[in-house]
Design an enzyme around this catalytic site. Structure first.
Site, PDB file in Angstrom:
ATOM      1  N   GLU A  64      77.620 -38.520  47.452  1.00 43.39           N
ATOM      2  CA  GLU A  64      79.015 -38.946  47.391  1.00 43.39           C
ATOM      3  C   GLU A  64      79.547 -39.109  48.814  1.00 43.39           C
ATOM      4  O   GLU A  64      79.984 -38.122  49.433  1.00 43.39           O
ATOM      5  CB  GLU A  64      79.861 -37.905  46.655  1.00 43.39           C
ATOM      6  CG  GLU A  64      79.435 -37.651  45.231  1.00 43.39           C
ATOM      7  CD  GLU A  64      80.593 -37.143  44.367  1.00 43.39           C
ATOM      8  OE1 GLU A  64      80.817 -37.748  43.320  1.00 43.39           O
ATOM      9  OE2 GLU A  64      81.270 -36.180  44.760  1.00 43.39           O
ATOM     10  N   GLU A 108      85.224 -31.866  48.054  1.00 42.01           N
ATOM     11  CA  GLU A 108      86.556 -31.249  48.009  1.00 42.01           C
ATOM     12  C   GLU A 108      86.449 -29.729  48.146  1.00 42.01           C
ATOM     13  O   GLU A 108      87.335 -29.087  48.716  1.00 42.01           O
ATOM     14  CB  GLU A 108      87.276 -31.653  46.711  1.00 42.01           C
ATOM     15  CG  GLU A 108      87.687 -33.126  46.761  1.00 42.01           C
ATOM     16  CD  GLU A 108      87.697 -33.844  45.428  1.00 42.01           C
ATOM     17  OE1 GLU A 108      87.665 -33.173  44.376  1.00 42.01           O
ATOM     18  OE2 GLU A 108      87.716 -35.092  45.436  1.00 42.01           O
ATOM     19  N   LYS A 148      87.866 -33.077  37.584  1.00 44.37           N
ATOM     20  CA  LYS A 148      88.612 -32.394  38.655  1.00 44.37           C
ATOM     21  C   LYS A 148      89.758 -31.557  38.049  1.00 44.37           C
ATOM     22  O   LYS A 148      89.629 -31.069  36.929  1.00 44.37           O
ATOM     23  CB  LYS A 148      89.085 -33.409  39.711  1.00 44.37           C
ATOM     24  CG  LYS A 148      87.900 -34.243  40.244  1.00 44.37           C
ATOM     25  CD  LYS A 148      88.196 -35.045  41.464  1.00 44.37           C
ATOM     26  CE  LYS A 148      86.957 -35.823  41.896  1.00 44.37           C
ATOM     27  NZ  LYS A 148      87.167 -36.597  43.108  1.00 44.37           N
ATOM     28  N   HIS A 170      80.771 -29.871  45.961  1.00 41.05           N
ATOM     29  CA  HIS A 170      81.569 -31.092  46.031  1.00 41.05           C
ATOM     30  C   HIS A 170      82.317 -31.135  47.362  1.00 41.05           C
ATOM     31  O   HIS A 170      82.742 -30.100  47.885  1.00 41.05           O
ATOM     32  CB  HIS A 170      82.556 -31.132  44.864  1.00 41.05           C
ATOM     33  CG  HIS A 170      83.187 -32.479  44.700  1.00 41.05           C
ATOM     34  ND1 HIS A 170      84.225 -32.905  45.486  1.00 41.05           N
ATOM     35  CD2 HIS A 170      82.882 -33.507  43.875  1.00 41.05           C
ATOM     36  CE1 HIS A 170      84.553 -34.143  45.132  1.00 41.05           C
ATOM     37  NE2 HIS A 170      83.747 -34.526  44.154  1.00 41.05           N
ATOM     38  N   GLY A 188      87.794 -41.382  45.708  1.00 39.05           N
ATOM     39  CA  GLY A 188      89.208 -41.546  45.390  1.00 39.05           C
ATOM     40  C   GLY A 188      89.922 -42.555  46.265  1.00 39.05           C
ATOM     41  O   GLY A 188      91.146 -42.616  46.276  1.00 39.05           O
ATOM     42  N   SER A 204      84.307 -43.733  43.845  1.00 36.16           N
ATOM     43  CA  SER A 204      84.949 -44.950  43.335  1.00 36.16           C
ATOM     44  C   SER A 204      84.023 -45.797  42.465  1.00 36.16           C
ATOM     45  O   SER A 204      84.096 -47.025  42.496  1.00 36.16           O
ATOM     46  CB  SER A 204      85.531 -45.778  44.489  1.00 36.16           C
ATOM     47  OG  SER A 204      86.532 -45.023  45.160  1.00 36.16           O
ATOM     48  N   ASN A 258      83.455 -36.092  36.374  1.00 37.48           N
ATOM     49  CA  ASN A 258      84.089 -34.945  37.029  1.00 37.48           C
ATOM     50  C   ASN A 258      85.598 -35.096  36.856  1.00 37.48           C
ATOM     51  O   ASN A 258      86.228 -35.894  37.540  1.00 37.48           O
ATOM     52  CB  ASN A 258      83.699 -34.934  38.517  1.00 37.48           C
ATOM     53  CG  ASN A 258      84.385 -33.822  39.288  1.00 37.48           C
ATOM     54  OD1 ASN A 258      85.070 -32.981  38.705  1.00 37.48           O
ATOM     55  ND2 ASN A 258      84.214 -33.815  40.604  1.00 37.48           N
TER      56      ASN A 258
HETATM   57  P1  13P Z   1      86.212 -40.977  42.357  1.00 34.77           P
HETATM   58  O1  13P Z   1      85.322 -41.627  41.306  1.00 34.77           O
HETATM   59  O2  13P Z   1      87.613 -40.770  41.875  1.00 34.77           O
HETATM   60  O3  13P Z   1      86.111 -41.690  43.670  1.00 34.77           O
HETATM   61  O4  13P Z   1      85.636 -39.503  42.594  1.00 34.77           O
HETATM   62  C1  13P Z   1      84.276 -39.344  42.804  1.00 34.77           C
HETATM   63  C2  13P Z   1      83.969 -37.908  42.785  1.00 34.77           C
HETATM   64  O5  13P Z   1      84.411 -37.149  43.626  1.00 34.77           O
HETATM   65  C3  13P Z   1      83.154 -37.407  41.676  1.00 34.77           C
HETATM   66  O6  13P Z   1      82.736 -36.100  41.900  1.00 34.77           O
END
Ligand code: 13P
Length: 255
Positions: free
Chosen positions: A168, A98, A12, A96, A174, A214, A10
Site C-alpha cells: 500500500e 495508519e 477502518k 497498516h 485515500g 485508491s 478494510n
Molecule cells: P483507500 O482504498 O481508501 O485508498 O484505502 C486503502 C487502504 O488503506 C486499505 O487498507
C-alpha cells in the site's frame, strides 16, 4: 503457480454494528456464494460479533484490523489473537500505514504481532509501503525490502501458507491517486524477490501480495491483471457494497 485472488475490505473506523450488518448482508447476497476468489471483510472490533454471525453461512471471510502481540493481561484497550479467534476471525491486518503513522508502530513491533498472529493460526495481512518523500528520493525498493525483512524476522517457513502481504503506497491511500499498473507490478515483483531471498523461490511464488491504495472498480481490472498482483486491500470503496462487489467481479474475471 496459481494464487487465488483475495479481495479484502478494510472498513477502518467506520460503521456501527447495525450498519456493518447491513453492508455485509449486501456483500453476501452478491458474492457470498462464489469461491473463484476469496473475499474478506475487516470491520471495526465492535462490529465483529454481528458480522461474524452474518458470514457464518457464507464464503465471505472475516478479518480484524489490528491486535496486540500478548495473549492476555493488563493492556487496557487492546484485543488479543485468541479473542479474535473466538469470533471466527481468520485474517488480521497488521502494520497498516495508519497504525505506523498515528500509533507509533514500527517494523519491530509489527513483527511481534505477526508472530503472535500465526501462533494463533490467524492469517496476517502484513501492510508495507513507501511515503511520497521516500518514492521521490528513489528509496522505494530499499524501504519495501527493510519492511519485509524486519517485519518478517524469524517468521517460520512452515507457516508461510498463512501469510498475505499488502503493498500500500502511502501516497495512494485515500487520496484518489493510484499506482499505475506498471508501478504496482514493479513493486510487487521486487517484494516477491525479497521473499524469495528469505524463504526460497518456491515458497515466495505461493505468497499472495495484494495491492491497496485508491483501488476502485474503474482501476481494479488493470491492477489485478498484473502477474504479481494477487488481489486488493480496499478502503473507501469497500464501504459501498456495489463498488466492493464490482471489484470482486473484476478479480473473478482476472482469475
Ligand atoms: P483507500 O482504498 O481508501 O485508498 O484505502 C486503502 C487502504 O488503506 C486499505 O487498507
Amino acid at each position: 503457480m496459481s494464487r487465488k485472488h483475495l479481495i479484502a475490505g478494510n472498513w477502518k473506523m467506520n460503521l456501527t454494528p447495525d450498519d456493518s450488518a447491513s453492508l455485509v448482508e449486501e456483500v453476501n447476497a452478491v458474492v457470498g456464494k462464489q469461491n473463484a476468489v476469496q473475499v474478506c471483510v475487516c470491520p471495526p472490533f465492535t462490529s465483529l460479533p454481528l458480522v461474524s454471525e452474518k458470514v457464518e453461512q457464507s464464503e465471505v471471510l472475516l478479518g480484524a484490523q489490528n491486535m496486540h502481540d500478548q495473549p492476555s493481561g493488563a493492556y487496557t484497550g487492546e484485543v488479543s489473537a485468541e479473542m479474535l479467534r473466538s469470533l471466527y476471525v481468520s485474517h488480521v491486518i497488521l502494520g497498516h500505514s495508519e497504525r505506523r503513522q498515528y500509533f507509533g508502530e514500527t517494523n519491530v513491533s509489527i513483527n511481534a504481532k505477526i508472530l503472535a498472529a500465526i501462533q494463533a493460526s490467524l492469517k496476517p495481512i502484513y501492510c508495507i509501503g513507501e511515503t511520497l518523500e521516500e518514492r521521490d528520493a528513489g528509496k522505494t525498493m530499499e524501504i519495501l525490502s527493510s519492511q519485509v525483512r524486519e517485519g518478517l524476522q524469524s517468521y517460520p517457513s512452515r507457516a508461510l501458507d498463512l501469510l498475505v502481504i499488502a503493498y500500500e503506497p502511502v501516497w495512494a491511500i485515500g487520496t484518489g491517486k493510484t499506482a499505475t499498473d506498471e508501478m504496482a507490478q514493479e513493486a510487487h515483483a521486487e517484494i516477491r524477490g525479497v521473499l524469495s531471498e528469505m524463504f526460497g523461490e518456491a515458497a515466495s511464488s505461493s505468497i499472495r501480495i495484494l495491492y491497496g491504495g485508491s483501488m476502485k472498480p474503474e482501476n481494479a481490472a488493470g491492477l489485478l491483471a498484473q502477474p504479481d498482483v494477487d488481489g486488493g486491500l480496499i478502503g473507501g470503496a469497500s464501504l459501498s457494497a456495489k463498488s466492493f462487489c464490482d471489484i470482486v467481479e473484476a478479480a473473478i474475471s482476472a482469475s
